[in-house]
Motif scaffolding. Structure first.
Motif, short mmCIF file in Angstrom:
data_model
loop_
_atom_site.label_atom_id
_atom_site.label_comp_id
_atom_site.label_asym_id
_atom_site.label_seq_id
_atom_site.Cartn_x
_atom_site.Cartn_y
_atom_site.Cartn_z
N TYR A 289 0.88 -1.33 -0.10
CA TYR A 289 0.04 -0.11 0.01
C TYR A 289 1.02 1.30 0.02
O TYR A 289 0.79 2.12 0.84
N CYS B 165 -6.29 9.85 -0.56
CA CYS B 165 -7.07 8.55 -0.83
C CYS B 165 -7.49 7.98 0.35
O CYS B 165 -7.12 8.40 1.51
N GLU B 166 -8.65 7.52 0.22
CA GLU B 166 -9.66 6.95 1.38
C GLU B 166 -9.99 5.52 0.93
O GLU B 166 -10.43 5.30 -0.31
N THR B 167 -9.92 4.47 1.68
CA THR B 167 -10.26 3.03 1.48
C THR B 167 -12.05 3.10 1.46
O THR B 167 -12.60 3.34 2.28
N GLU C 45 -11.95 -3.25 1.52
CA GLU C 45 -10.90 -4.23 1.42
C GLU C 45 -11.41 -5.61 1.14
O GLU C 45 -12.56 -6.05 1.54
N ARG D 135 -7.27 -3.41 -1.63
CA ARG D 135 -7.78 -2.37 -0.94
C ARG D 135 -8.60 -1.70 -2.40
O ARG D 135 -7.88 -1.52 -3.35
N VAL E 69 -9.68 1.92 -3.50
CA VAL E 69 -9.51 3.02 -2.74
C VAL E 69 -10.00 4.42 -3.64
O VAL E 69 -10.07 4.27 -4.87
N HIS F 262 -19.04 5.64 -0.63
CA HIS F 262 -19.07 4.90 0.71
C HIS F 262 -20.19 4.09 1.17
O HIS F 262 -19.97 3.15 1.57
N CYS G 108 -6.03 6.10 3.69
CA CYS G 108 -4.95 5.07 3.44
C CYS G 108 -3.67 5.50 3.22
O CYS G 108 -3.30 6.71 3.10
#
Length: 306
Positions: free
Chosen positions: A153, A165-167, A170, A273, A275, A295, A306
């Protein structure tokens, strides 16, 4: 400094395509014409704009600075052209890119929800590999990108500023095999058993993620029987008994009849992930609505860094 509009368009196209050759093909120019435009831009700017690398080029720090202003100028000219033609201003538009398998589940659900709850927002989408989407973010031809990353990552590229960036979720990697084949009657297979299998892989060009569809860490050289960019094509080839391929667990509900998903033992667990990436900066209201919807439809959870 007096760069030409053609030069600025060439700059943006190279930033997005990652090479002079690809930019020339997209613009309908010869490669030498693109090279001349870059040389003229560098003379006008008095700095080097591109670093030549194996397999393509990357913008230097001054190149990124010029690109940021070039995009503003080109967008302003496009808006002026619409106004001069008497066309209505475009409503809020968010340009969203995604890697192929994200378009199978996350994207349709999100767009359907937005049509119900945010009809004033127009979303345009495009599909590409993760490296291509990162370049498009840098070139500011998309606003958001749904990308896939694997351990460890690392940052999505080495340019600055770093992308935010945001997850979204997973998931683990699974193996898609013919349901009526020798592997289709088992819940898991050992990594060593896969060495002599026929594989259905994605693109292996320098601009794409190499060997997509082949299990990471496979012993020896994989035997590639078929190459297909589209994930659905790969899965239908599996169903036809033409080979095996990898697939994220999130696609389990979308696999066609005749395909079985099994786990692989004997190596490290392969996690991925999904992302959501964007350039840093203020988040316009329309963009924030898209992020919230993604989301909500991906996991129902809150954003995580992340």
């Amino acid at each position: 400094m007096e760069p030409s509009l053609t030069g600025l368009r060439v700059l943006r196209e190279i930033a997005e395509r990652g090479s002079f050759t690809a930019a020339a093909a997209e613009l309908g120019y010869t490669q030498s014409a693109v090279s001349r435009q870059v040389a003229a831009l560098e003379r006008a700017a008095g700095v080097k704009l591109f670093d030549r690398r194996p397999g393509g080029v990357a913008l230097t720090a001054p190149g990124l600075t010029l690109l940021r202003h070039a995009v503003v100028a080109l967008d302003a000219l496009a808006a002026a052209e619409r106004e001069l033609k008497g066309l209505a201003p475009e409503r809020s538009v968010v340009r969203l890119g995604s890697f192929p398998s994200a378009g199978a589940l996350i994207l349709p659900r999100t767009l359907a929800a937005l049509r119900r709850t945010q009809p004033g927002i127009r979303v345009t989408t495009r599909e590409a590999t993760t490296p291509a989407l990162v370049r498009a973010l840098r070139a500011r031809t998309i606003d958001l990108a749904i990308v896939a990353v694997r351990p460890p990552y690392r940052p999505l590229d080495d340019q600055t500023p770093r992308l935010d960036c945001e997850t979204l979720l997973e998931t683990k990697l699974l193996l898609a095999v013919p349901a009526d084949g020798a592997l289709g009657h088992r819940a898991a297979v050992d990594l060593e058993e896969l060495a002599e299998q026929d594989w259905i892989a994605g693109s292996s060009s320098p601009a794409a993620e190499p060997m997509m569809g082949v299990w990471p860490g496979l012993p020896g050289r994989p035997r590639i029987a078929h190459v297909a960019r589209d994930w659905l094509t790969k899965l239908h080839l599996v169903a036809a008994g033409c080979g095996i391929t990898t697939v994220p667990a999130g696609l389990a509900d979308a696999v066609p009849a005749g395909v079985r998903l099994v786990e692989v033992h004997g190596g490290p667990a392969e996690h991925r992930r999904v992302v959501l990436a964007r350039l840093p900066g203020p988040r316009p209201p329309a963009l924030a609505q898209i992020v919230q919807a993604l989301h909500r439809e991906a996991t129902g959870g809150r954003p995580s860094a992340c």
